[in-house]
Scaffold this active site. Sequence first.
Site, PDB file in Angstrom:
ATOM      1  N   CYS A 164       6.821 -12.332   4.120  1.00 46.05           N
ATOM      2  CA  CYS A 164       7.495 -12.738   5.355  1.00 46.05           C
ATOM      3  C   CYS A 164       7.075 -14.128   5.833  1.00 46.05           C
ATOM      4  O   CYS A 164       7.724 -14.715   6.699  1.00 46.05           O
ATOM      5  CB  CYS A 164       7.214 -11.720   6.462  1.00 46.05           C
ATOM      6  N   SER A 222      10.427  -5.524  -0.079  1.00 46.69           N
ATOM      7  CA  SER A 222       9.804  -5.992   1.157  1.00 46.69           C
ATOM      8  C   SER A 222       9.068  -7.287   0.844  1.00 46.69           C
ATOM      9  O   SER A 222       7.839  -7.337   0.765  1.00 46.69           O
ATOM     10  CB  SER A 222       8.827  -4.930   1.692  1.00 46.69           C
ATOM     11  N   ILE A 226       0.817  -1.213   0.000  1.00 49.80           N
ATOM     12  CA  ILE A 226       0.000   0.000   0.000  1.00 49.80           C
ATOM     13  C   ILE A 226       0.856   1.271   0.000  1.00 49.80           C
ATOM     14  O   ILE A 226       0.348   2.358   0.243  1.00 49.80           O
ATOM     15  CB  ILE A 226      -0.985   0.018   1.193  1.00 49.80           C
ATOM     16  N   GLY A 227       2.162   1.110  -0.277  1.00 49.89           N
ATOM     17  CA  GLY A 227       2.998   2.292  -0.483  1.00 49.89           C
ATOM     18  C   GLY A 227       3.855   2.729   0.678  1.00 49.89           C
ATOM     19  O   GLY A 227       4.375   3.845   0.671  1.00 49.89           O
TER      20      GLY A 227
END
Length: 412
Positions: A91, A88, A26-27
């Site tokens: 995970c 990113s 989402i930035g």
Amino acid sequence: MADLGGSEKQEEVEQPWKVLEFYSGIGGMRYSLKKAGVNAKVVEAFDINDKANDVYQHNFGHRPYQGNIQSLTAADLDSYGAHAWLLSPPCQPYTRQGLQKHSGDARAFSFLKILELIPHTSQPPSMLFVENVVGFETSDTHTKLIEILEKTNFVIQEFILSPLQFGVPYSRPRYFCLAKRKPSCFQNHFLNNKLLWSPSPLFGHDDTTVADEHDQSQENWDRLLQSCEPVQKFLEFESHSNQSDTESGCLDTTHVSTEAFGDLEKNDKGNELVGSSLDQYIVPLSLIERWGSAMDIVYPDSKRCCCFTKSYYRYVKGTGSLLATVQPKKKGKASPLKEQCLRFFTPREVANLHSFPEDFHFPHQISLRQRYALLGNSLSIAVVAPLLRYLFAKPLVEQMRIFPSNDAYTQN
């Protein structure tokens, strides 16, 4: 003529860094770049999540590339001429609650593919930034990351940091890898190849403490919490914490659906939309009776709350803190949870704890659960912004040179 040449040279120095943003979500990374004050331009963002891309487009006016990252080639990446890659990746392969399959998990494949492309690019990035959960640093994916970066002439510094260390009452420790390709170097070159638990180097302070063991002493913990703002400053709804009568003002949620947690509007696909009422965030008494002992309860004056996961609002155990809007009548004396008017933090409040700016918004069609899930997969801007500022900063010796092109960093 000399003055004109100097002006042209100055313009060359001030041209923006070109950045690729992988797993853009989402930035959060883009907002971090902005908060860091880095003169950078995101030339492309990549994410396979359609809802995340809706949010990204809503806030930045650009829709990320939604194809499979694994289909990218070295030539594709070269075509962007990017100086920095910010990543990113998922995970889940490294979380304690997961199967910990590491590089054997299909969700790790795209990240591994990007790493494997670096040696094959004709214009490798000058800088690389990776964010992931604590635990990634002990994985075989991490071993592969370091191996490739060292072979492609990068110098590396690693950190494990939490928003608590930046004054935000939010316990969300994360692993970060910062890498610069020679001849570029870090301001604190003596920290190369070290894993640090302190943000001191980001602010120009010498810190050579390697993370052989994290300082969990009560004294350090107390000092850390003392430096944080209270949770109250991150709330969007007024608290009832000064109420003396806990039986008044607390909504009866005995019959509230555990699926909807309130009166939610529905869109044409049957997904719940977000209303303006606080009722939908009240924790039903049935959940309190069943899971009360496992809940992490915080108050408006608390200096810490737990990490919000993508399953927050769907489950109450181990997914994030709940807010008690009514504190016990007598200080230091516990009162039953059902009298404390427990509620979920709203998506806006979770965004605040992630340090998203006030002008960040979700488009109307994103449901309440989707908002929590997207925020749970995001990052802390309060932590990432100083890291990016540190990564992009040039030591004095580099500041004396003209802004480098990627060609200058290509191995012969």
